[in-house]
Design a protein around this motif. Structure first.
Motif, PDB file in Angstrom:
ATOM      1  N   SER A 120       0.820  -1.147  -0.035  1.00 39.24           N
ATOM      2  CA  SER A 120      -0.109   0.105  -0.113  1.00 39.24           C
ATOM      3  C   SER A 120       0.994   1.232   0.049  1.00 39.24           C
ATOM      4  CB  SER A 120      -0.956   0.082   1.370  1.00 39.24           C
ATOM      5  OG  SER A 120      -0.102   0.056   2.430  1.00 39.24           O
ATOM      6  N   ASN A 121       0.343   2.262  -0.580  1.00 38.36           N
ATOM      7  CA  ASN A 121       0.903   3.593  -0.819  1.00 38.36           C
ATOM      8  C   ASN A 121       2.238   3.777  -1.753  1.00 38.36           C
ATOM      9  OD1 ASN A 121       0.219   6.020   0.063  1.00 38.36           O
ATOM     10  ND2 ASN A 121       2.100   6.109   1.568  1.00 38.36           N
ATOM     11  N   VAL A 122       2.636   2.711  -2.464  1.00 36.03           N
ATOM     12  CA  VAL A 122       3.534   2.641  -3.224  1.00 36.03           C
ATOM     13  C   VAL A 122       3.499   3.499  -4.597  1.00 36.03           C
ATOM     14  CG1 VAL A 122       4.848   0.567  -2.632  1.00 36.03           C
ATOM     15  CG2 VAL A 122       3.103   0.383  -4.460  1.00 36.03           C
ATOM     16  N   GLY A 123       2.144   3.584  -4.791  1.00 39.75           N
ATOM     17  CA  GLY A 123       1.666   4.487  -5.990  1.00 39.75           C
ATOM     18  C   GLY A 123       0.913   3.646  -7.131  1.00 39.75           C
ATOM     19  N   LYS A 124       0.434   2.694  -6.743  1.00 37.72           N
ATOM     20  CA  LYS A 124      -0.246   1.642  -7.805  1.00 37.72           C
ATOM     21  C   LYS A 124      -1.339   2.431  -8.235  1.00 37.72           C
ATOM     22  CE  LYS A 124      -2.090  -2.107  -5.823  1.00 37.72           C
ATOM     23  NZ  LYS A 124      -3.436  -1.798  -5.750  1.00 37.72           N
ATOM     24  N   SER A 125      -2.241   2.921  -7.641  1.00 41.32           N
ATOM     25  CA  SER A 125      -3.392   3.590  -8.266  1.00 41.32           C
ATOM     26  C   SER A 125      -2.822   4.653  -9.237  1.00 41.32           C
ATOM     27  CB  SER A 125      -4.226   4.132  -7.153  1.00 41.32           C
ATOM     28  OG  SER A 125      -4.579   3.390  -6.046  1.00 41.32           O
ATOM     29  N   SER A 126      -1.795   5.327  -8.694  1.00 39.95           N
ATOM     30  CA  SER A 126      -1.320   6.417  -9.670  1.00 39.95           C
ATOM     31  C   SER A 126      -0.842   6.063 -10.858  1.00 39.95           C
ATOM     32  CB  SER A 126      -0.261   7.282  -8.873  1.00 39.95           C
ATOM     33  OG  SER A 126      -0.512   7.739  -7.698  1.00 39.95           O
ATOM     34  N   VAL A 161      -6.566   8.666  -6.022  1.00 42.29           N
ATOM     35  CA  VAL A 161      -5.421   8.282  -5.310  1.00 42.29           C
ATOM     36  C   VAL A 161      -5.323   8.834  -4.094  1.00 42.29           C
ATOM     37  CG1 VAL A 161      -4.192   8.159  -7.780  1.00 42.29           C
ATOM     38  CG2 VAL A 161      -3.782  10.218  -6.386  1.00 42.29           C
ATOM     39  N   GLY A 162      -4.159   8.513  -3.189  1.00 43.88           N
ATOM     40  CA  GLY A 162      -4.078   8.739  -1.871  1.00 43.88           C
ATOM     41  C   GLY A 162      -5.055   8.715  -0.781  1.00 43.88           C
ATOM     42  N   ASN A 188       8.562   2.610  -8.971  1.00 43.33           N
ATOM     43  CA  ASN A 188       7.863   4.114  -8.971  1.00 43.33           C
ATOM     44  C   ASN A 188       8.449   4.896  -7.986  1.00 43.33           C
ATOM     45  OD1 ASN A 188       5.739   5.502 -10.056  1.00 43.33           O
ATOM     46  ND2 ASN A 188       4.395   5.363  -7.953  1.00 43.33           N
ATOM     47  N   LYS A 189       8.011   6.217  -8.168  1.00 44.31           N
ATOM     48  CA  LYS A 189       8.417   7.656  -7.514  1.00 44.31           C
ATOM     49  C   LYS A 189      10.052   7.655  -7.823  1.00 44.31           C
ATOM     50  CE  LYS A 189       5.202   6.862  -3.924  1.00 44.31           C
ATOM     51  NZ  LYS A 189       4.630   7.007  -2.446  1.00 44.31           N
ATOM     52  N   ASP A 200      11.114   9.890  -9.464  1.00 52.22           N
ATOM     53  CA  ASP A 200      11.488  11.304  -9.454  1.00 52.22           C
ATOM     54  C   ASP A 200      12.054  11.731  -8.206  1.00 52.22           C
ATOM     55  OD1 ASP A 200       8.687  12.453  -7.814  1.00 52.22           O
ATOM     56  OD2 ASP A 200       8.409  10.527  -9.036  1.00 52.22           O
ATOM     57  N   LYS A 201      11.758  11.004  -6.824  1.00 50.13           N
ATOM     58  CA  LYS A 201      12.330  11.412  -5.619  1.00 50.13           C
ATOM     59  C   LYS A 201      13.782  11.053  -5.520  1.00 50.13           C
ATOM     60  CE  LYS A 201       9.493  10.303  -2.127  1.00 50.13           C
ATOM     61  NZ  LYS A 201       8.577   9.592  -1.242  1.00 50.13           N
ATOM     62  N   SER A 216       7.843   7.208 -12.874  1.00 51.97           N
ATOM     63  CA  SER A 216       7.245   8.136 -12.196  1.00 51.97           C
ATOM     64  C   SER A 216       5.835   8.192 -12.614  1.00 51.97           C
ATOM     65  CB  SER A 216       7.970   9.205 -12.118  1.00 51.97           C
ATOM     66  OG  SER A 216       7.052  10.277 -11.449  1.00 51.97           O
ATOM     67  N   ALA A 217       4.890   7.933 -11.766  1.00 54.27           N
ATOM     68  CA  ALA A 217       3.595   8.155 -12.053  1.00 54.27           C
ATOM     69  C   ALA A 217       3.168   9.534 -12.013  1.00 54.27           C
ATOM     70  CB  ALA A 217       2.524   7.242 -10.993  1.00 54.27           C
ATOM     71  N   LYS A 218       4.068  10.401 -11.028  1.00 51.87           N
ATOM     72  CA  LYS A 218       4.058  11.767 -10.970  1.00 51.87           C
ATOM     73  C   LYS A 218       4.321  12.484 -12.475  1.00 51.87           C
ATOM     74  CE  LYS A 218       5.205  15.606  -7.862  1.00 51.87           C
ATOM     75  NZ  LYS A 218       6.153  15.779  -6.765  1.00 51.87           N
TER      76      LYS A 218
HETATM   77  P1  GDP Z   1      -1.503   3.158  -3.692  1.00 49.07           P
HETATM   78  O1  GDP Z   1      -1.980   2.978  -2.502  1.00 49.07           O
HETATM   79  O2  GDP Z   1      -0.332   2.384  -4.088  1.00 49.07           O
HETATM   80  O3  GDP Z   1      -2.408   3.041  -4.751  1.00 49.07           O
HETATM   81  O4  GDP Z   1      -0.618   4.357  -3.801  1.00 49.07           O
HETATM   82  P2  GDP Z   1      -1.429   5.896  -4.485  1.00 49.07           P
HETATM   83  O5  GDP Z   1      -1.345   5.871  -5.933  1.00 49.07           O
HETATM   84  O6  GDP Z   1      -2.709   6.266  -3.701  1.00 49.07           O
HETATM   85  O7  GDP Z   1      -0.079   6.936  -3.977  1.00 49.07           O
HETATM   86  C1  GDP Z   1       0.319   7.023  -2.655  1.00 49.07           C
HETATM   87  C2  GDP Z   1       0.870   8.433  -2.516  1.00 49.07           C
HETATM   88  O8  GDP Z   1       1.991   8.600  -3.355  1.00 49.07           O
HETATM   89  C3  GDP Z   1       0.117   9.635  -3.135  1.00 49.07           C
HETATM   90  O9  GDP Z   1       0.208  10.792  -2.258  1.00 49.07           O
HETATM   91  C4  GDP Z   1       0.713   9.909  -4.466  1.00 49.07           C
HETATM   92  O10 GDP Z   1       0.519  11.259  -4.768  1.00 49.07           O
HETATM   93  C5  GDP Z   1       1.999   9.493  -4.154  1.00 49.07           C
HETATM   94  N1  GDP Z   1       2.673   9.194  -5.575  1.00 49.07           N
HETATM   95  C6  GDP Z   1       2.347   8.212  -6.336  1.00 49.07           C
HETATM   96  N2  GDP Z   1       3.143   8.013  -7.356  1.00 49.07           N
HETATM   97  C7  GDP Z   1       4.297   8.915  -7.287  1.00 49.07           C
HETATM   98  C8  GDP Z   1       5.288   9.270  -7.954  1.00 49.07           C
HETATM   99  O11 GDP Z   1       5.852   8.631  -9.014  1.00 49.07           O
HETATM  100  N3  GDP Z   1       6.285  10.154  -7.492  1.00 49.07           N
HETATM  101  C9  GDP Z   1       5.716  10.903  -6.259  1.00 49.07           C
HETATM  102  N4  GDP Z   1       6.650  12.116  -5.925  1.00 49.07           N
HETATM  103  N5  GDP Z   1       4.810  10.449  -5.566  1.00 49.07           N
HETATM  104  C10 GDP Z   1       3.943   9.619  -5.994  1.00 49.07           C
END
Ligand code: GDP
Length: 181
Positions: free
Chosen positions: A9-15, A27-28, A127-128, A130-131, A164-166
């Motif tokens: 959870s929170n890795v950015g799967k939805s994004s 998302v989030g 993912n992420k 960009d960080k 990067s989903a962002k």
């Molecule tokens: P899920 O729980 O895996 O579905 O995660 P979400 O898609 O809801 O994203 C969790 C958090 O990570 C949110 O605050 C997103 O804005 C952030 N996030 C998702 N993808 C990225 C990314 O590629 N880069 C950055 N910096 N933040 C991201």
């Protein structure tokens, strides 16, 4: 194709799914509260989004275990053409090391191996990205690669995709890897 998405959870799967398909996904949101997979129909493909697994603030250990069991069973029973595991490129190694120190198999490594056993040709979306500063990326990706039991450098292998989903960095590469084995 039937493509299944998994991730802590929170890795950015939805994004990631949102970036890929353009689907209107929230998302989030508070993760992991439902066991129901979400199905997205996209360009003739079926995207199956499984609940996030692992630690979630405010979710009991029992519920976390229940989610994991559900995912394992769902993957064993279903017929999928491909699995995509989304991970947080920055956090992966750190979390994995923490588990290893406790003498446990890191949950994301266990999941990736399981997807391989099921012959789902898993891709690992790092993912992420960009960080992580550009000059530190190779090092981080090599670490992930080696923790998964593969030799560095990471780019020798096709399964790992810095993403990067962002910023949508490598979105085209991700599509290519999903659809052209
Ligand atoms: P899920 O729980 O895996 O579905 O995660 P979400 O898609 O809801 O994203 C969790 C958090 O990570 C949110 O605050 C997103 O804005 C952030 N996030 C998702 N993808 C990225 C990314 O590629 N880069 C950055 N910096 N933040 C991201």
């Amino acid at each position: 194709m039937r493509i299944v998405f998994v991730g802590r959870s929170n890795v950015g799967k939805s994004s990631t799914i949102k970036a890929l398909t353009g689907a209107k996904i929230k998302v989030g949101k508070r993760p992991g509260v439902t066991l129901k997979p979400r199905i997205i129909y996209w360009q003739g493909h079926e995207i199956i989004d499984l609940p996030g697994f692992g630690f979630m603030a405010g979710v009991s250990h029992e519920k976390q275990e229940k989610i994991k069991d559900f995912i394992v069973e769902f993957l064993e029973r279903g017929k999928f053409d491909k699995a995509i595991q989304v991970t947080d490129a920055k956090a992966f190694a750190e979390i994995a090391r923490r588990w290893e120190k406790r003498g446990e198999i890191p949950i994301e490594i266990e999941m990736f191996n399981f997807l391989r056993e099921l012959k789902l040709k898993p891709l690992l979306v790092a993912n992420k990205i960009d960080k992580i500063p550009k000059d530190k990326r190779d090092e981080k990706l090599n670490e992930i690669c080696m923790l998964l039991g593969f030799s560095a450098p990471w780019y020798k292998h096709d399964f790992i995709i810095p993403f990067s989903a962002k910023t949508k960095e490598n979105l085209e590469l991700l599509k290519e890897r999903i659809f052209h084995d």
